[in-house]
Design a protein around this motif. Structure first.
Motif, PDB file in Angstrom:
ATOM      1  N   ASP A  20       0.839  -1.197   0.000  1.00 22.79           N
ATOM      2  CA  ASP A  20       0.000   0.000   0.000  1.00 22.79           C
ATOM      3  C   ASP A  20       0.873   1.247   0.000  1.00 22.79           C
ATOM      4  O   ASP A  20       2.078   1.187   0.280  1.00 22.79           O
ATOM      5  N   ASP A  22       0.896   3.590   2.049  1.00 25.95           N
ATOM      6  CA  ASP A  22       1.431   3.897   3.383  1.00 25.95           C
ATOM      7  C   ASP A  22       2.818   3.264   3.563  1.00 25.95           C
ATOM      8  O   ASP A  22       3.641   3.786   4.320  1.00 25.95           O
ATOM      9  N   CYS A  71      -1.978   0.120  -3.557  1.00 26.55           N
ATOM     10  CA  CYS A  71      -3.370   0.245  -3.095  1.00 26.55           C
ATOM     11  C   CYS A  71      -3.432   1.218  -1.919  1.00 26.55           C
ATOM     12  O   CYS A  71      -2.404   1.598  -1.362  1.00 26.55           O
ATOM     13  N   GLY A  72      -4.649   1.600  -1.559  1.00 25.82           N
ATOM     14  CA  GLY A  72      -4.849   2.436  -0.378  1.00 25.82           C
ATOM     15  C   GLY A  72      -4.926   3.914  -0.702  1.00 25.82           C
ATOM     16  O   GLY A  72      -5.557   4.322  -1.675  1.00 25.82           O
ATOM     17  N   SER A  73      -4.251   4.683   0.123  1.00 23.48           N
ATOM     18  CA  SER A  73      -4.324   6.146   0.088  1.00 23.48           C
ATOM     19  C   SER A  73      -3.984   6.720  -1.288  1.00 23.48           C
ATOM     20  O   SER A  73      -3.147   6.183  -2.005  1.00 23.48           O
ATOM     21  N   SER A  74      -4.608   7.861  -1.608  1.00 22.50           N
ATOM     22  CA  SER A  74      -4.423   8.512  -2.910  1.00 22.50           C
ATOM     23  C   SER A  74      -3.135   9.325  -2.985  1.00 22.50           C
ATOM     24  O   SER A  74      -2.863   9.941  -4.008  1.00 22.50           O
ATOM     25  N   ARG A  75      -2.336   9.338  -1.932  1.00 24.01           N
ATOM     26  CA  ARG A  75      -1.164  10.220  -1.856  1.00 24.01           C
ATOM     27  C   ARG A  75      -0.256  10.098  -3.083  1.00 24.01           C
ATOM     28  O   ARG A  75       0.337   9.061  -3.338  1.00 24.01           O
ATOM     29  N   GLU A  76      -0.124  11.192  -3.809  1.00 20.62           N
ATOM     30  CA  GLU A  76       0.754  11.194  -4.978  1.00 20.62           C
ATOM     31  C   GLU A  76       2.217  11.175  -4.544  1.00 20.62           C
ATOM     32  O   GLU A  76       3.111  10.819  -5.312  1.00 20.62           O
ATOM     33  N   ILE A  98      -5.837   4.615  -8.252  1.00 23.72           N
ATOM     34  CA  ILE A  98      -5.413   6.009  -8.086  1.00 23.72           C
ATOM     35  C   ILE A  98      -3.898   6.092  -8.254  1.00 23.72           C
ATOM     36  O   ILE A  98      -3.371   7.002  -8.884  1.00 23.72           O
TER      37      ILE A  98
END
Lengths: 197, 480
Positions: A20, A22, A71-76, A98
């Motif tokens: 992910d 993270d 997967c997971g957070s959209s953080r670019e 994403i």
């Protein structure tokens, strides 16, 4: 954005599924400006926890991963960390949607190959791979070339290093026409302000 | 009855009478143009930004562009806001700078801000609906993956990255590939003490963390229909944890009643016209989905996760898997890695795993009904472990306090914080200490999600409350 045509370089395997964002960029680094050098945060906690983590020993240009990479957070920022560390391409059976979109906006190529093929490829690594995006081919360590699919628009933007806002702004007339019609069709779409009716 | 509203482009891409899904209708209505390869330029009705959107603003500034529709853009202070001592200056200068940057960007671009001192302040996915910004049939985007929440209203909500934030700010549009569709039908009635969180954790446990990748999920069936808006928000919120692009529930009278009268929702004649249009936002009887999945509501038990992916959700009476029984080498290694990180013995029961603390809150479970469900279990009792309870927004906090829920939590020994993302993502300083185990109502149990070395077990608010009472993972049905 750096155009992506042909990239040849060291490829390493990341065997775990569901890596992910993270893991790729822990959340506490999200507040850092891009100038801080996101390569320093790439897989930060995994690298610190496990001295044998592959990225502690090598500087690859290509990662070959397992299912659901990113997967997971959209953080670019997860993509910035990879790109700033010199990674140009990630190959996996599937990606977080994403993440894959963010990657394409930053010159990072994501290639989807079947799970069996990526597993076989990971077993050959570390080794040199060559990715030819214009011809959509991947040269394996044994010299064979295999093809891969990519959406034409995504490929176009990557090969040319295009900023897609520029492309969108060429369609301003279409956008304006849409807005005019939509305003008649859905007048209730615009938020009511203050104590408006 | 009027025919469904259609875009002029529809005639080119669809047979006039072709039955469509709810998703198809929203997509078609927002398609400005479609390229030969199927990439579509979509109109965006709502763009929500937060402190973490600063990269998107920086790109906009760098390119010398402006925010084209500030009236459709809203800013929320949530990810970095402190849970304590709101009146005092923020001690960590980097955290303070994040909130200041949001305030500055919103001010400079004429974007309405629900900032730190605003009586509406809270988590974007709680406040957007609460203020009537989220409506059926809208496209809603935000630089946050849990934007799927807004699908609870029959909207198409999805998370985007910073480059796309910049694109929406500059154009109010996005280039998107049309995703596939997956209908998940949960038929029948949920058992006593079974919450929306148990439903969505069960779904993710069934289909896996990539089970809905590339798909938009429509949740249907009597058990979904029977959920209130807050329950539907919980379900749609975690669609991303199954890899879905978005999750949605067709709007109905429950939806319309919830929206009516909200501050920024349409009023009077406009509301009536909107409801008339919204009634068409449902899947036509013969519409086809790319995939279908059916789940019997009666089989859903109180559920919790054991590992470091939400797909490790199991019924409370289940046993944690034993890698020795897994024939596939890669999966075996992945199970071992998760058991090691979580410090759990293979084959043991989920019930009875001791915990060190609890967290109640987040965009998944920080709404009034969530706080009520937890308080109902804790009322008049003491928690065996410390913990933090954080309402999803200031309005939720005020309502909870008016009902005395804050006292229930405090008397149980838990801390009552100020609204925000808090310990779900741990970037405002609220973290689970390394090696500690937290029963949490949040949405992600990834390694280090609640802080480096933190171990997270996801479950419903009532299940977290039950875990707090016993100091271990517990079937809420045994202590309600």
């Amino acid at each position: 954005m750096t155009p992506f045509t042909v990239v040849a370089g060291l490829a390493i395997a990341l065997d775990a599924a569901n890596i992910d964002t993270d893991q790729i960029l822990p959340a506490r680094f999200l507040r850092k400006p891009r100038s801080a050098g996101y390569q320093n945060f790439l897989f930060h906690d995994l690298r610190r926890h496990d001295p044998g983590f592959p990225l502690n020993r090598t500087q690859p240009a290509i990662l070959v991963a397992a299912e659901n990479f990113g997967c997971g957070s959209s953080r670019e920022g997860a993509v910035y960390a990879l790109v700033d560390a010199g990674i140009r391409c990630v190959i996996a059976p599937s990606f977080g949607d994403i993440f894959a979109s963010n990657a394409s906006k930053n010159g990072l190529l994501t290639i989807v190959l079947p799970a069996a093929q990526t597993a076989a490829l990971r077993a050959m690594l570390p080794a040199e791979l060559r990715v030819d995006l214009p011809n959509q081919t991947l040269r394996l360590p044994d010299g064979r070339d295999i093809g891969f699919a990519i959406e034409p628009f995504r490929k176009h933007c990557l090969v040319e290093g295009l900023d897609d806002i520029g492309i969108t702004l060429q369609h301003q007339a279409d956008i304006a026409a849409f807005q005019a019609e939509d305003g008649r069709r859905r007048p209730w779409m615009v938020p009511a302000r203050g104590n408006a009716r | 009855m009027r025919p469904p509203e259609r875009s002029p482009l529809d005639d080119m891409t669809h047979q006039p009478a072709a039955p469509r899904t709810l998703f198809d209708k929203i997509w078609d209505q927002h398609a400005i143009l479609t390229r030969e390869d199927g990439t579509t330029l979509l109109w965006i009705d709502r763009h929500f930004v937060h402190e973490g959107s600063f990269h998107g603003f920086a790109m906009l500034d760098h390119a010398g562009r402006v925010v084209v529709r500030p009236d459709l853009t809203f800013a929320f202070a949530d990810h970095y806001v402190p849970s304590r001592q709101r009146g005092l200056p923020i001690r960590d200068p980097e955290i303070a700078a994040m909130i200041d940057m949001l305030t500055a960007n919103a001010g400079r671009h004429g974007i309405e801000l629900m900032g730190l001192a605003d009586p509406r302040q809270g988590i974007v996915h709680v406040v957007g609906p609460e203020q009537g910004l989220t409506l059926p049939g809208l496209t809603v985007v935000c630089g946050d993956s849990h934007t799927s929440s807004h699908g609870a209203f029959g909207a198409l909500g999805f998370g985007i990255g910073a480059s796309e934030v910049s694109h929406v700010l500059a154009t109010q549009t996005l280039w998107q590939r049309r995703p596939k569709t997956l209908r998940i039908t949960v038929a029948g009635s949920l058992g006593p003490h079974i919450a929306a969180k148990d439903v969505i954790l069960s779904v993710i446990g069934h289909i896996g963390a990539a089970g809905a990748a590339g798909h938009v999920i429509e949740y249907a069936g009597s058990a979904i229909r029977g959920l209130d808006m807050e329950g539907r928000l919980t379900v749609c919120n975690m669609s991303i944890e199954a890899g879905a692009r978005a999750g949605m529930v067709a709007p109905d009278d429950t939806t319309f009643a919830w929206i009516e009268g909200r501050a920024m929702a349409p009023k009077g004649q406009r509301f009536a016209a909107a409801v008339e249009a919204w009634r068409h936002l449902r899947t036509d009887p013969d519409a086809r989905f790319d995939r279908e999945l059916a789940i019997d509501a009666a089989t859903i038990a109180p559920t919790a996760t054991w590992g470091t992916s939400p797909e490790t959700a199991l019924p409370i009476d289940a046993h944690i898997p034993d890698p020795a029984a897994e024939p596939d080498a890669a999966r075996r290694a992945r199970l071992r890695e998760q058991l090691d990180y979580m410090a759990l013995e293979p084959g043991r029961t989920l019930a009875g795993v001791p915990i060190d603390r609890v967290f109640i809150g987040s965009c998944t479970n920080g709404r009034l009904s969530d706080l009520r469900a937890a308080a109902a279990v804790l009322r008049g009792r003491r928690s065996a472990v410390p913990g933090l309870v954080v309402a999803g927004s200031q309005p939720v906090k005020r309502e909870a306090e008016a009902e005395g829920l804050d006292r229930v939590f405090r008397e149980a020994g838990l801390e009552w914080g100020e609204p925000g993302c808090s310990m779900c993502v741990g970037i405002n300083g609220d973290i689970v200490p390394p090696g500690q185990r937290c029963a949490s109502t949040s949405n992600r149990n990834f390694q280090g999600r609640q802080g480096p070395g933190a171990r997270t077990h996801l479950m419903s608010p009532a299940m977290v409350a039950a875990a707090a009472l016993r100091g271990q993972i517990t079937d809420v049905r045994s202590c309600a």
